[in-house]
Design a protein around this motif. Structure first.
Motif, mmCIF file in Angstrom:
data_model
loop_
_atom_site.group_PDB
_atom_site.id
_atom_site.type_symbol
_atom_site.label_atom_id
_atom_site.label_comp_id
_atom_site.label_asym_id
_atom_site.label_seq_id
_atom_site.Cartn_x
_atom_site.Cartn_y
_atom_site.Cartn_z
ATOM 1 N N ARG A 398 39.844 65.696 74.039
ATOM 2 C CA ARG A 398 41.037 66.194 74.741
ATOM 3 C C ARG A 398 40.775 66.185 76.239
ATOM 4 O O ARG A 398 40.490 67.221 76.828
ATOM 5 C CB ARG A 398 41.353 67.630 74.320
ATOM 6 N N PRO A 399 40.824 65.035 76.887
ATOM 7 C CA PRO A 399 40.593 65.022 78.340
ATOM 8 C C PRO A 399 41.576 65.954 79.046
ATOM 9 O O PRO A 399 42.758 66.000 78.701
ATOM 10 C CB PRO A 399 40.854 63.557 78.721
ATOM 11 N N PRO A 400 41.106 66.733 80.027
ATOM 12 C CA PRO A 400 42.006 67.656 80.727
ATOM 13 C C PRO A 400 43.089 66.905 81.485
ATOM 14 O O PRO A 400 42.871 65.799 81.982
ATOM 15 C CB PRO A 400 41.070 68.409 81.682
ATOM 16 N N ARG A 401 44.253 67.507 81.563
ATOM 17 C CA ARG A 401 45.375 66.873 82.273
ATOM 18 C C ARG A 401 45.056 66.703 83.746
ATOM 19 O O ARG A 401 45.430 65.714 84.363
ATOM 20 C CB ARG A 401 46.640 67.721 82.098
ATOM 21 N N GLU A 402 44.363 67.694 84.338
ATOM 22 C CA GLU A 402 43.927 67.602 85.725
ATOM 23 C C GLU A 402 42.413 67.433 85.734
ATOM 24 O O GLU A 402 41.694 68.271 85.196
ATOM 25 C CB GLU A 402 44.310 68.862 86.502
ATOM 26 N N PRO A 403 41.898 66.342 86.356
ATOM 27 C CA PRO A 403 40.442 66.147 86.379
ATOM 28 C C PRO A 403 39.739 67.325 87.057
ATOM 29 O O PRO A 403 40.270 67.943 87.977
ATOM 30 C CB PRO A 403 40.272 64.857 87.186
ATOM 31 N N PHE A 404 38.536 67.625 86.604
ATOM 32 C CA PHE A 404 37.748 68.674 87.241
ATOM 33 C C PHE A 404 37.432 68.280 88.676
ATOM 34 O O PHE A 404 37.241 67.094 88.987
ATOM 35 C CB PHE A 404 36.436 68.907 86.484
ATOM 36 N N THR A 405 37.381 69.266 89.542
ATOM 37 C CA THR A 405 37.159 69.027 90.963
ATOM 38 C C THR A 405 35.762 69.476 91.355
ATOM 39 O O THR A 405 35.321 70.562 91.003
ATOM 40 C CB THR A 405 38.194 69.785 91.810
ATOM 41 N N TYR A 406 35.071 68.634 92.121
ATOM 42 C CA TYR A 406 33.751 68.957 92.653
ATOM 43 C C TYR A 406 33.805 68.731 94.158
ATOM 44 O O TYR A 406 33.870 67.600 94.622
ATOM 45 C CB TYR A 406 32.661 68.063 92.049
#
Length: 417
Positions: A398-406
């Motif tokens: 289930r890839p997140p709708r908003e990519p994780f931010t770094y």
């Protein structure tokens, strides 16, 4: 918004979250630091006193689990108002109404509810207000509140408690709760002027929840690790005294251990903001260091208490902020639901550790109990790695709708947890 105002706002959010967390966590440490005076005044023994502390943590655990969904739908101002109101009521009742064991139990339930509200408020602030590149540091600062509460509980004895009695320390917490309520009213009034359409829209958009099984495993891990860590915090000084340390030396040991735990929690959070995931293996390593420290405490010698006690306290209890940060990121649109499971596990460990392991140390001795505490830490680290595998599998499915931010980049590397 320019970088300087953004940094200033982030620092303010961290300070508020840390202060609210400290306020909620403080009551059992105030009780512990003033145990002799309170038990003499109210007329009950050490066992009943331990039940009161365990009831505080048990109430917080139940409240955290049962209200996690509601927390995600409440505004920051309303959460702050609720937290401040319950803490104020509990502090006022402790200072004016407690006259025996049963009344103390009732007030500890109220204060446990206040702790749950404070923790939920702080976690929500961290997950929804801080920029993604500062949340690791934010959770590290916020979770430094527990060792800070231990230090403040100790400082209350020779200051406020010595001058005006043990009830006066809870008058202080009551006043601080009023300050939180006033700040919450200001937030609510400002939010009403601006309107709440955007907040309502975001609440209606809460669609994705964290995966259940890895969350349960992580919660079980923190229950075991928290039980062992709270036992270290509660009984390391007693063991040190038994093997030959003076009361002053055990006080220094606890103060240095608390300071070390604060420093490493903040550093771990800062490092998390500069790493592309892989936070849970660090958590597991810190727990295994705690296991090593507990094994070393089995040695009946003052030097071992200094070396391994500081190791277990400072590094072995440095994982709460990093674990909360990692799980809140994986909570999708329900960060409060995800962090609530971890927070409830920590509360459960706080309730069980001193009671169960403390009873075991009285029945079988400290060396045996240190071995059991080491086993709790070791098993907790293994469960964390198992939960990480399941979290990673869920991210791929289930890839997140908003990519994780770094920092300034948005990526979702497969090793995120």
């Amino acid at each position: 918004m320019s970088p300087a105002p953004r940094r200033g706002r982030s620092a303010l959010v961290m300070a508020v979250a840390s202060a609210v967390t400290t306020l909620g966590a403080l009551p059992p440490f105030l009780l512990g630091a003033q145990a002799v005076a309170i038990r003499d005044d109210l007329g009950f023994g050490l066992g009943a006193f331990g039940v009161a502390v365990s009831l505080f943590f048990a109430t917080a655990a139940v409240a955290t689990l049962s209200t996690s969904t509601l927390v995600d739908r409440m505004s920051r101002g309303l959460l702050l108002l609720l937290a401040g109101g319950v803490v104020t009521a509990g502090g006022l009742a402790m200072s004016l109404l407690v006259s025996g064991w049963w009344s103390l139990m009732a007030v500890m339930v109220v204060l446990g509810l206040g702790n749950a509200a404070c923790q939920a408020t702080a976690n929500s602030l961290m997950a929804r207000t801080l920029p993604p590149g500062r949340r690791g540091l934010g959770f590290g600062v916020k979770q430094s509140a527990v060792p800070l509460a231990i230090m403040l509980g100790g400082l209350a004895v020779p200051t406020t408690g010595a001058l005006w009695g043990w009830r006066s320390t809870f008058v202080v917490t009551c006043c601080l709760g009023v300050v939180v309520m006033l700040g919450a009213v200001g937030l609510l009034l400002r939010g009403r002027r601006r309107g709440s359409r955007r907040a309502a829209a975001s609440n209606a958009d809460l669609l994705e929840s964290p995966p259940t099984l890895p969350l349960v495993l992580a919660a079980l891990a923190i229950t075991l690790a928290s039980a062992a860590a709270n036992y270290v915090g509660a009984f390391a000084a007693s063991w040190g005294f038994e093997v030959g340390l003076t009361p002053s030396q055990t006080g220094v040991l606890m103060a240095v251990g608390s300071g070390g735990s604060i420093a490493i929690r903040v550093f771990s959070g800062w490092r998390a903001d500069h790493r592309h995931g892989a936070n849970l293996p660090v958590v597991a390593t810190q727990m295994w260091v705690g296991a090593l420290g507990c094994l070393g405490l089995m040695i009946d010698a003052p030097w071992a208490v200094w070396v391994f006690g500081l190791l277990a306290f400072s590094i072995g209890w440095s994982w709460p902020g990093l674990l909360l940060y990692a799980v809140a990121r994986l909570g999708r649109d329900n960060p409060a639901q995800a962090s609530a499971a971890i927070q409830a596990g920590a509360f459960a460990g706080g309730a069980l550790g001193p009671a169960v392991l403390g009873g075991l140390s009285g029945a079988a001795g400290f060396p045996v109990t240190w071995a059991v505490a080491a086993g709790c830490f070791a098993l907790a680290g293994a469960l964390i790695l198992l939960s990480r595998r399941l979290f990673t599998a869920d991210l791929l499915a289930r890839p997140p709708r908003e990519p994780f931010t770094y920092g300034r980049s948005k990526v979702t590397p497969p090793r995120e947890p």
